[in-house]
Design an enzyme around this catalytic site. Structure first.
Site: not given
Ligand code: AMP
Length: 207
Positions: A13, A88, A122, A152, A163
């Site tokens: 993404k 999400r 990554r 990360r 996740r």
């Molecule tokens: P990402 O960078 O999109 O993979 O997000 C990393 C982490 O941030 C996720 O595993 C969640 O813990 C948190 N996170 C990101 N977006 C959301 C969301 N829309 N709702 C809840 N937690 C989120």
């Protein structure tokens, strides 16, 4: 045009979001990036978010929805945006429908078997670029801006498993939610390169 980028962790993404933002001039809003910036800055939101992110769980909806609702009122969001990592779950999607108009939900579909390796290999840059160790040939800096790459904190096997579980149980149902609204478009991201995935996206979005 306001779009949602949907896809499992590791579906690409973020990579596609940079390409889309460049070509279609859509503002890229990533809730994950917002949380990571808050964690780095030591804010209250960052303190709340950290424990959930480290556990591979979703940050509470009340916190997340407020952040996005506020972000969409900024001037730079007036000419179209792309939501990456939001919504999400169904609650967030329903809330979003109350404060935003979404034109399209782009689902980047990828086989689950590929995801663990993709995420754990990554390496990312603070400029937004993302790489995989297998293509870096030992390089430790970003080819685009020269900054040091890093992994990360939540890109480790244990957290990735959580996740992926979270994605399957809470986020995947959004595919049907947007399908029912007639807003879903699916692009396949198998072993294909990011450029091939982007080509499919351009077909959907129009050249
Ligand atoms: P990402 O960078 O999109 O993979 O997000 C990393 C982490 O941030 C996720 O595993 C969640 O813990 C948190 N996170 C990101 N977006 C959301 C969301 N829309 N709702 C809840 N937690 C989120």
């Amino acid at each position: 045009m306001n779009i949602i980028l949907l896809g499992a962790p590791g579906a690409g993404k973020g990579t596609q979001a940079s390409k889309i933002a460049g070509k279609y001039k859509l503002l890229h809003i990533s809730t994950g990036d917002i949380f990571r910036a808050n964690i780095k800055g030591g804010t209250e939101i960052g303190k709340i978010a950290k424990s959930y992110i480290d556990a591979g769980k979703l940050v509470p909806d009340s916190v997340t929805c407020d952040i996005v609702k506020d972000r969409l009122t900024w001037d730079d969001a007036r000419h179209g945006y792309m939501l990456d990592g939001f919504p999400r779950n169904l609650f967030q999607a329903q809330e979003l429908d109350k404060f935003a108009h979404i034109d399209l939900c782009l689902n980047i579909d990828v086989e689950e078997a590929l995801l663990m390796d993709r995420i754990c290999g990554r390496r990312v840059c603070s400029c937004g670029e993302s790489y995989h160790v297998s293509t870096l040939n030992g390089a430790t800096t970003c080819a685009k801006c020269g900054k040091e790459l890093y992994q990360r904190a939540d890109d480790n096997p244990e957290t990735v498993k959580a996740r992926l579980d979270t994605y399957n149980t809470q986020t995947a149902p959004l595919i049907d939610y947007y399908k029912a609204q007639g807003k879903l478009a699916v692009v396949k991201s198998g072993e294909g390169s990011p450029d091939l995935v982007f080509e499919q996206i351009c077909k959907v979005l129009g050249h």
